[in-house]
Design a protein around this motif. Structure first.
Motif, PDB file in Angstrom:
ATOM      1  N   VAL A 143       4.431   0.448  -7.566  1.00  0.00           N
ATOM      2  CA  VAL A 143       4.385   1.764  -6.919  1.00  0.00           C
ATOM      3  C   VAL A 143       2.956   2.310  -6.930  1.00  0.00           C
ATOM      4  O   VAL A 143       2.469   2.854  -5.927  1.00  0.00           O
ATOM      5  N   GLY A 144       2.268   2.174  -8.066  1.00  0.00           N
ATOM      6  CA  GLY A 144       0.895   2.649  -8.158  1.00  0.00           C
ATOM      7  C   GLY A 144      -0.029   1.942  -7.182  1.00  0.00           C
ATOM      8  O   GLY A 144      -0.833   2.575  -6.492  1.00  0.00           O
ATOM      9  N   VAL A 145       0.079   0.617  -7.098  1.00  0.00           N
ATOM     10  CA  VAL A 145      -0.753  -0.151  -6.166  1.00  0.00           C
ATOM     11  C   VAL A 145      -0.460   0.261  -4.724  1.00  0.00           C
ATOM     12  O   VAL A 145      -1.371   0.517  -3.926  1.00  0.00           O
ATOM     13  N   GLY A 146       0.815   0.341  -4.375  1.00  0.00           N
ATOM     14  CA  GLY A 146       1.194   0.721  -3.011  1.00  0.00           C
ATOM     15  C   GLY A 146       0.703   2.109  -2.646  1.00  0.00           C
ATOM     16  O   GLY A 146       0.142   2.330  -1.564  1.00  0.00           O
ATOM     17  N   ALA A 147       0.894   3.058  -3.562  1.00  0.00           N
ATOM     18  CA  ALA A 147       0.456   4.433  -3.312  1.00  0.00           C
ATOM     19  C   ALA A 147      -1.063   4.510  -3.233  1.00  0.00           C
ATOM     20  O   ALA A 147      -1.612   5.225  -2.379  1.00  0.00           O
TER      21      ALA A 147
END
Length: 509
Positions: free
Chosen positions: A375-379
């Motif tokens: 989620v962090g990478v995508g965001a």
């Protein structure tokens, strides 16, 4: 749109080596405002115990900060263009520090809600000013992409760092300490910022239109309130009236901007398909990130029994992923394309939320940590590239207004993430069955929130308390599964939409 021939003559200031030091000061403000949006997630059980808010008051304490910021960002971004972005930033920093004290020492739910709203007013002066100043400090497109990447990394990471900072403070101090940490950071920002940050403004200054400010604020808060209440309590008359009033105010705002010689926001920007697609992706990326962080904070503490600091550390992979992705997002978008990076980032967040539909009370940390990292990478990828697209779409003298659009999407996404996903969780949770023989007052408290259930169970015999907590925690997990499924569907659809809306969009070389 203002002619590019009227740009302020500041290149000799902009080109000085101190621009990277100036950036380090600007990201301090971004980090702090982002941290404040999520730091309450871990403090919620303590505030529930101390101030005894109702379930609705607790939701307002959690999201009124983001609502007010979202309602005022466009106005404050435009004000910074007019009076000077540095001046607005430093004034807002002083106000942010002062109001943080009021938050820390609030004694009633009503005062806490008011204090959070005032903090939102101060926060609205900080966010668009920082991004607009970056647009004016960095003229080279690649340098600006890196600067926006660092800015985006701090904004994304702040949402995930909030629980870590909050967890540490809550284990050693009382809940008000999560606000008092703002004071030293704001002091550094003001003292260093006075010397390092160059002033910039739009040389063609029209009046700051107060009716537009009022329409923007009423419209944004009316619509978001209606969404939140509809998610919690269904479509009632007051919800419908709030939605109607909010939509009418926003329609009035748009009409007024199209007739003003010097509008708060140039609505013609939205005719650009890439600009509109970037704004939509921006909003929904943060909706997924903030909603996930908010409800996982409670899951880790109240369902899995982790201590606040441990729960905060458990969410750290989201921050690490966001920082790393933010720093390389510009280079990756130039190597491939804007739409690949943004659509891919949205899909990563959506698929991670889909995985959480299988969440259970004893789900192991390796799965949760992996989900948070993805989620962090995508965001980080999606949010950073969309901010760069939005910022580079306008002449730099309009940077405040364009930054405000990006920031409005960010804050509205944060507010809706907590309001929509949180309200779905609350709606599912409230229907659980209490054990037979549970006193009415204990049952009412338990149905208000999971934090209240944990607290009120202490008044019951051990066996009955265990049964009540098991039922409440099971209902909370059921709510998380439903919210995660809905969030996943929204983000995956948005990923497809971004693929088409951002077709042909490129970052400046």
């Amino acid at each position: 749109m203002t002619s590019t021939h009227q740009r302020p003559q500041v290149p000799e200031v902009v080109a000085r080596p101190g621009r990277w030091l100036a950036l380090s000061v600007l990201v301090l403000a971004v980090l702090l405002v982002a941290v404040d949006a999520t730091v309450l997630g871990l403090a919620t059980p303590y505030i529930s115990e101390d101030l005894e808010p109702s379930g609705t008051q607790l939701l307002w304490i959690g999201d009124v900060y983001s609502f007010v910021i979202a309602g005022l960002l466009v106005s404050m971004g435009s004000l910074g263009d007019r009076i000077g972005r540095k001046k607005l930033l430093l004034t807002g920093a002083v106000a942010f520090g002062a109001v943080s004290v009021l938050n820390a020492y609030a004694t009633t739910p009503e005062l806490m809600i008011l204090a959070r709203a005032l903090l939102g007013v101060a926060g609205a002066t900080l966010m668009p000013s920082t991004l607009a100043l970056i647009r004016n400090i960095f003229h080279d497109p690649r340098e600006r992409s890196l600067a926006v990447g660092i800015w985006g990394a701090m904004a994304s990471a702040g949402a995930a760092v909030g629980p870590v900072v909050g967890g540490f403070l809550l284990e050693h101090f009382w809940w008000g300490s999560v606000f008092l940490i703002n004071l030293p950071v704001m002091a550094v920002l003001v003292v260093v910022g006075v010397k390092l940050i160059p002033e910039s403004k739009n040389p063609v200054q029209g009046p700051w239109d107060l009716p537009s400010v009022a329409l923007s604020l009423v419209g944004m808060i009316g619509v978001v309130y209606a969404v939140k209440e509809a998610a919690s309590h269904g479509l009632t008359w007051d919800v419908a009236l709030s939605a109607l009033a909010g939509l009418s105010a926003l329609a009035g705002f748009v009409r007024r901007q199209l007739t003003l010689a010097s509008p708060l926001l140039d609505m013609r920007l939205f005719r650009n398909r890439g600009f509109s697609g970037a704004v939509l992706a921006d909003l929904l990326t943060i909706l997924g990130l903030s909603g996930l962080v908010f409800f996982l904070s409670q899951f880790l503490q109240l369902v899995q029994g982790r201590r606040p600091f441990e729960a905060g550390l458990a969410e750290l992979p989201a921050a690490i992923g966001a920082v790393v992705a933010g720093l390389v997002a510009g280079a990756v978008a130039r190597r491939f394309s804007v739409r690949v990076v943004v659509a891919g980032g949205l899909a990563a967040v959506g698929l991670s939320l889909a995985v959480l539909t299988g969440l259970s009370q004893d789900t192991g940390y390796p799965l949760l940590g992996t989900v948070l990292l993805v989620v962090g990478v995508g965001a980080g990828f999606s949010f950073t590239v969309t901010a760069d697209v939005i910022l580079s779409s306008v002449p730099k003298e309009q940077a405040g207004a364009a930054s405000a659009v990006s920031e409005t999407a960010y804050e509205l996404g944060a507010a809706l993430g907590i309001a929509l996903l949180g309200s779905i969780v609350t709606g599912v949770y409230a229907g659980f069955t209490v054990p037979a023989g549970t006193p009415a007052e204990v049952a009412d408290a338990a149905h208000a929130s999971l934090g209240s259930a944990v607290e009120s169970a202490g008044a019951l015999p051990p066996a009955q308390a265990h049964e009540l907590l098991g039922s409440a925690q099971g209902a909370f997990v059921d709510g998380l599964q439903v919210a995660a499924g809905i969030g996943a569907a929204v983000l995956l659809v948005t990923s497809v939409a971004a693929w088409f809306l951002l077709r042909g969009q490129q970052l400046e070389k």
